[in-house]
Design a protein around this motif. Sequence first.
Motif, mmCIF file in Angstrom:
data_model
loop_
_atom_site.group_PDB
_atom_site.id
_atom_site.type_symbol
_atom_site.label_atom_id
_atom_site.label_comp_id
_atom_site.label_asym_id
_atom_site.label_seq_id
_atom_site.Cartn_x
_atom_site.Cartn_y
_atom_site.Cartn_z
ATOM 1 N N MET A 1 0.946 -1.297 -0.203
ATOM 2 C CA MET A 1 0.027 0.188 -0.154
ATOM 3 C C MET A 1 0.858 1.283 -0.059
ATOM 4 O O MET A 1 1.929 1.222 0.822
ATOM 5 C CB MET A 1 -0.892 0.032 1.169
ATOM 6 C CG MET A 1 -1.839 1.251 1.403
ATOM 7 S SD MET A 1 -2.708 1.419 2.788
ATOM 8 C CE MET A 1 -1.641 1.788 4.103
ATOM 9 N N ASP A 2 0.547 2.212 -0.910
ATOM 10 C CA ASP A 2 1.111 3.584 -1.034
ATOM 11 C C ASP A 2 0.261 4.496 -0.175
ATOM 12 O O ASP A 2 -0.767 4.767 -0.680
ATOM 13 C CB ASP A 2 1.602 3.968 -2.136
ATOM 14 C CG ASP A 2 2.690 3.102 -3.088
ATOM 15 O OD1 ASP A 2 3.457 2.563 -2.159
ATOM 16 O OD2 ASP A 2 2.384 2.711 -4.120
ATOM 17 N N LYS A 3 0.790 4.865 0.806
ATOM 18 C CA LYS A 3 -0.130 6.194 1.573
ATOM 19 C C LYS A 3 0.318 7.501 1.430
ATOM 20 O O LYS A 3 1.793 7.885 1.496
ATOM 21 C CB LYS A 3 -0.031 5.645 3.135
ATOM 22 C CG LYS A 3 -0.999 6.400 3.906
ATOM 23 C CD LYS A 3 -0.861 5.866 5.501
ATOM 24 C CE LYS A 3 -1.747 6.811 6.418
ATOM 25 N NZ LYS A 3 -1.643 6.019 7.586
ATOM 26 N N PHE A 4 -0.683 8.379 1.139
ATOM 27 C CA PHE A 4 -0.371 9.933 0.896
ATOM 28 C C PHE A 4 -1.344 10.505 1.918
ATOM 29 O O PHE A 4 -2.573 10.514 2.012
ATOM 30 C CB PHE A 4 -0.577 10.339 -0.386
ATOM 31 C CG PHE A 4 0.139 9.564 -1.413
ATOM 32 C CD1 PHE A 4 1.428 9.725 -1.811
ATOM 33 C CD2 PHE A 4 -0.604 8.516 -1.902
ATOM 34 C CE1 PHE A 4 2.251 8.695 -2.698
ATOM 35 C CE2 PHE A 4 0.064 7.484 -2.804
ATOM 36 C CZ PHE A 4 1.372 7.774 -3.175
ATOM 37 N N VAL A 5 -0.701 11.460 2.749
ATOM 38 C CA VAL A 5 -1.410 12.385 3.338
ATOM 39 C C VAL A 5 -1.297 13.971 3.165
ATOM 40 O O VAL A 5 -0.042 14.238 3.306
ATOM 41 C CB VAL A 5 -1.280 12.147 5.159
ATOM 42 C CG1 VAL A 5 -2.235 13.120 5.840
ATOM 43 C CG2 VAL A 5 -1.281 10.583 5.196
ATOM 44 N N GLU A 6 -1.995 14.672 2.620
ATOM 45 C CA GLU A 6 -2.074 15.988 2.400
ATOM 46 C C GLU A 6 -2.986 16.795 3.274
ATOM 47 O O GLU A 6 -4.300 16.451 3.336
ATOM 48 C CB GLU A 6 -2.314 16.135 0.848
ATOM 49 C CG GLU A 6 -1.147 15.279 0.167
ATOM 50 C CD GLU A 6 -1.421 15.690 -1.394
ATOM 51 O OE1 GLU A 6 -2.256 16.390 -1.755
ATOM 52 O OE2 GLU A 6 -0.736 14.854 -2.209
ATOM 53 N N VAL A 7 -2.495 18.017 3.713
ATOM 54 C CA VAL A 7 -3.464 18.982 4.645
ATOM 55 C C VAL A 7 -3.194 20.029 3.728
ATOM 56 O O VAL A 7 -2.493 20.683 3.544
ATOM 57 C CB VAL A 7 -2.846 18.914 5.920
ATOM 58 C CG1 VAL A 7 -3.819 20.081 6.788
ATOM 59 C CG2 VAL A 7 -2.925 17.478 6.779
ATOM 60 N N PHE A 8 -4.755 20.757 3.631
ATOM 61 C CA PHE A 8 -4.676 21.912 2.789
ATOM 62 C C PHE A 8 -5.324 23.296 3.877
ATOM 63 O O PHE A 8 -5.941 22.722 4.808
ATOM 64 C CB PHE A 8 -5.757 21.459 1.722
ATOM 65 C CG PHE A 8 -5.382 20.697 0.809
ATOM 66 C CD1 PHE A 8 -4.360 21.085 -0.088
ATOM 67 C CD2 PHE A 8 -5.509 19.344 1.090
ATOM 68 C CE1 PHE A 8 -3.884 19.918 -1.092
ATOM 69 C CE2 PHE A 8 -5.006 18.381 0.195
ATOM 70 C CZ PHE A 8 -4.171 18.552 -0.700
ATOM 71 N N PRO A 9 -5.100 24.511 3.395
ATOM 72 C CA PRO A 9 -5.373 25.481 4.354
ATOM 73 C C PRO A 9 -6.906 25.425 4.482
ATOM 74 O O PRO A 9 -7.556 26.247 5.501
ATOM 75 C CB PRO A 9 -4.752 26.655 3.773
ATOM 76 C CG PRO A 9 -4.422 26.259 2.126
ATOM 77 C CD PRO A 9 -4.215 24.913 2.350
ATOM 78 N N ASP A 10 -7.688 25.222 3.540
ATOM 79 C CA ASP A 10 -8.970 25.487 3.585
ATOM 80 C C ASP A 10 -9.812 24.260 2.516
ATOM 81 O O ASP A 10 -9.020 23.583 1.924
ATOM 82 C CB ASP A 10 -9.641 26.737 2.976
ATOM 83 C CG ASP A 10 -8.935 27.164 1.752
ATOM 84 O OD1 ASP A 10 -9.139 26.231 0.777
ATOM 85 O OD2 ASP A 10 -8.302 28.153 1.319
#
Length: 240
Positions: A1-10
């Motif tokens: 499994m390839d896991k990606f976590v991205e957090v955005f300002p809005d």
Amino acid sequence: MDKFVEVFPDQATLIQRALEIVLEKVKAAIAERGQCTIALAGGNTPKPLYEQMATQDLPWRGIHVFWGDERYVPPDHPDSNQGMARRAWLDRVPIPPINIHPMPTDVAEPIEAANKHEAELQEFFQLQPGEFPAFDIILLGMGDDGHTASLFPHTEALQVHDRLITVGNKDGQPRLTFTVPLINHARAVIFIAAGAGKRHALDHIFAPSADATTYPARLIQPEGELWWLLDQTAGQDLKS
């Protein structure tokens, strides 16, 4: 499994990124396999994504749309996931009606509806008994309680491993839902979550250890890619 976590300002930026990923995977699937299978999430968070999808120029004949779960209401009911997606997206593009595969909610017993939809998936994907399909994209939301699709904490649906579709339960109300193993066979699972109410559950979902029956989104560990797209209020304290 390839896991990606991205957090955005809005949330707007989050939705724009989700659109980029979905479009990339739709086009890649059609280029590689001649079609793209996508399962949609319900709730308010993905609605802007569907509205954006309605503005795209895509090879609609190659796209087949499913749902990861559905409330047991008619499609014209305000709570229907199918109805929301049709109004926001599907009714606004020239996708062939035969390419839209809603979960049936017009059967007297939910388990009969689950059996019917499972048979439809087996036929569409040409599965042998015991096989699971590999959806190109499964979009998921997450509730403040850590549920995803209609896989709610401490419910029987979490323990179903030999079916594609089962009956979920929310406060005594039946729902149809993809099972955990069906979701985990996907090529890409994309969670879209926003709001401070998600923080507590996310802390447990991303913790090294926690009870997955209490936080069912922990059970989602797909064979392909796992994407978590979060806004700042949901993901600001996250330790991935």
